[in-house]
Design a protein around this motif. Sequence first.
Motif, PDB file in Angstrom:
ATOM      1  N   ASN A 152      -5.492 -11.990  -1.945  1.00  0.00           N
ATOM      2  CA  ASN A 152      -4.132 -11.533  -1.624  1.00  0.00           C
ATOM      3  C   ASN A 152      -4.125 -10.477  -0.528  1.00  0.00           C
ATOM      4  O   ASN A 152      -5.068  -9.697  -0.402  1.00  0.00           O
ATOM      5  CB  ASN A 152      -3.467 -10.930  -2.867  1.00  0.00           C
ATOM      6  CG  ASN A 152      -3.290 -11.953  -3.971  1.00  0.00           C
ATOM      7  OD1 ASN A 152      -4.263 -12.364  -4.570  1.00  0.00           O
ATOM      8  ND2 ASN A 152      -2.080 -12.378  -4.217  1.00  0.00           N
ATOM      9  N   GLY A 153      -3.022 -10.465   0.242  1.00  0.00           N
ATOM     10  CA  GLY A 153      -2.811  -9.392   1.193  1.00  0.00           C
ATOM     11  C   GLY A 153      -2.260  -8.161   0.479  1.00  0.00           C
ATOM     12  O   GLY A 153      -2.147  -8.137  -0.752  1.00  0.00           O
ATOM     13  N   VAL A 154      -1.890  -7.128   1.252  1.00  0.00           N
ATOM     14  CA  VAL A 154      -1.379  -5.895   0.646  1.00  0.00           C
ATOM     15  C   VAL A 154       0.013  -5.579   1.187  1.00  0.00           C
ATOM     16  O   VAL A 154       0.428  -6.081   2.236  1.00  0.00           O
ATOM     17  CB  VAL A 154      -2.325  -4.704   0.896  1.00  0.00           C
ATOM     18  CG1 VAL A 154      -3.590  -4.833   0.093  1.00  0.00           C
ATOM     19  CG2 VAL A 154      -2.641  -4.528   2.376  1.00  0.00           C
ATOM     20  N   LEU A 155       0.717  -4.728   0.446  1.00  0.00           N
ATOM     21  CA  LEU A 155       2.027  -4.231   0.871  1.00  0.00           C
ATOM     22  C   LEU A 155       1.812  -2.845   1.478  1.00  0.00           C
ATOM     23  O   LEU A 155       1.198  -1.975   0.848  1.00  0.00           O
ATOM     24  CB  LEU A 155       2.974  -4.140  -0.332  1.00  0.00           C
ATOM     25  CG  LEU A 155       3.206  -5.455  -1.095  1.00  0.00           C
ATOM     26  CD1 LEU A 155       4.019  -5.209  -2.362  1.00  0.00           C
ATOM     27  CD2 LEU A 155       3.914  -6.485  -0.205  1.00  0.00           C
ATOM     28  N   ILE A 156       2.295  -2.654   2.710  1.00  0.00           N
ATOM     29  CA  ILE A 156       2.015  -1.414   3.459  1.00  0.00           C
ATOM     30  C   ILE A 156       3.319  -0.671   3.722  1.00  0.00           C
ATOM     31  O   ILE A 156       4.306  -1.269   4.172  1.00  0.00           O
ATOM     32  CB  ILE A 156       1.331  -1.746   4.808  1.00  0.00           C
ATOM     33  CG1 ILE A 156       0.097  -2.632   4.578  1.00  0.00           C
ATOM     34  CG2 ILE A 156       0.946  -0.480   5.558  1.00  0.00           C
ATOM     35  CD1 ILE A 156      -0.396  -3.326   5.835  1.00  0.00           C
ATOM     36  N   SER A 157       3.309   0.629   3.462  1.00  0.00           N
ATOM     37  CA  SER A 157       4.501   1.445   3.694  1.00  0.00           C
ATOM     38  C   SER A 157       4.743   1.609   5.201  1.00  0.00           C
ATOM     39  O   SER A 157       3.800   1.787   5.974  1.00  0.00           O
ATOM     40  CB  SER A 157       4.327   2.822   3.047  1.00  0.00           C
ATOM     41  OG  SER A 157       5.374   3.674   3.410  1.00  0.00           O
TER      42      SER A 157
END
Length: 609
Positions: free
Chosen positions: A487-492
């Motif tokens: 999975n990819g990541v969620l970035i602020s």
Amino acid sequence: MNEFESIRNIAIIAHVDHGKTTLLDNMLKQSGTFRENQEVQERVMDSGDQERERGITILAKCTSIMWGKEKINIIDTPGHADFGGEVERVLCMADGVLLLVDAAEGPMPQTKFVLSKALKADLKPIVIINKVDRPDSRIDEVLNEIYELFFNLDATNEQLDFPVLYASGRNGWCVKELSDERKDLSPLFSTVIDYIKPSVYDQNAPFAMLVTLLESDKFLGRILTGKIYQGIAKVNSDLKVLDLDGKVIERGRLTKLLSFSGLKRISVEQAVAGDIIAIAGLEKASVSDTIAAPEVTTAISSTPVDPPTMAITISVNDSPFAGQEGTKLTSTVIKDRLYAEAETNVAITVTPASSGEAFEVGGRGELQLGVLIENMRREGFELSVSRPRVLFKEEDGKKLEPIEEVVIDVDDEYSGIIMEKLSLRKGEVVDMRPSGSGRTRLTFLVPSRGLIGYQGEFLTDSRGTGIINRLFHSYASHKGPISGRRNGVLISTDKGEAVAYAIFNLQDRGIMFIKPQDKVYCGMIVGQHSRDNDLEINVLKGKQLTNVRAAGSDEAIKLTPPKIMTLEDMIAYIEDDELVEVTPKSIRLRKRFLDPNERKRAGRAKNKE
């Protein structure tokens, strides 16, 4: 001259959680080490904060008890493979070992590791089958497995003729036969005295001791612990220190001589060959050095420690929140602390990275490196930590990588998914057998690379019921590419405090790592994307306020709890372009390049390669 007739030096060795430290608690109590009315905490030998919190032994420690006129020096050793360096060093101080094996689990990977080291060192073993009062104990089978293990490790006939005791360390009793009265640990003490004979040393030769442990004390400075191999140590005598090659490192005077008595170190005027002592006052002497009288010219040989198999890069914290929570921030203080650690812990190596501001730290595994970083965090350091990478070897022009033996105990229904996942990580099944009551024991050979980050996935796949143990096996030719995180990541996208309304609206994008009011910054990883690509999201966006109240739109929002990860989980989770930011109060995940444009440039450059 001495209040004791002879000395026995024994090491307690076992797999993690088989009850070494708890048994030792009762040995200390029953030998009269504590007053009858003295309050003693559980696992008294695990004195470090992390040891008590994690319930594991990290550092080898010495203690001493009197049984009649005999002095028994006991060394408590770690059970985790990551701290195998500690075990290897201290065995050279012992004349024999107490091998503890759980009556239900039987011999495990670490049992095999510590026993092989003990047998190579020609030590006499006493086998204790511990926890025999467990409802799922299988005593006869476990004893057969122990004999099988001794045969497989090429034990000599003398080593195979070991005494077997049955014990419950927690309840403080031990028996020679299961039908005997279960009263106290007297049979254990008498077996140690009868079976492990004290080694014969030359008391008249010039003094010489081998340093095995090194620690720092705020009052005494550097304290060196080891066994005297010949002669008598006397306070105020002249000394010199020899390295393994026999080269003189320093000269000095024996200003402070300490002997072990129970849990305390007491100051003594002299100590005889065969005893384990601690010396203070030397500046340069380290582990594996020989401290001796001026006339001694030959160093005592010491076993080499297995090399590290894994490395991480530790650098200065350069996030937007740097310096807000810690007091030790510069590369100079980080460097001094890491080199001080490498001096006392021989299983860790430190080398400056190419950038100069960062340091490559090599160790045995994620747990050992995680313990070091956690200690530094508690001391006030702020750090950036990279993804662990495996250390390869070149031999005859071939690239070799470390392979680990992985032993898994799991419920039968989950064995299929475990085998599937480990085969994707280039693992090979070498053994599969039932291990009682609907469980299977699987043994794999897996590249160390394939195990980075697997622990969390394993616990999910086995619904928290599986037990995984791993141990360095050998080097083998490179097994080819292993796919990383799916999975990819969620970035602020911004800096500020996360808002519940924004998190609620983004929940369907993936799993969140943060909760409302957590501080975030641009480039910080705030969750795991449900797809395989990275996604930039704004977790600061509040609800637009209007002067119209609509029915039902102001109901309380329900948030899914965030995923909580430990420091080791985070280190194993990240990819090469990500870092873990570690401060005394927070642990955050972040991208190496915080600016989105820099990230894109770095991504394009990597694709060109």
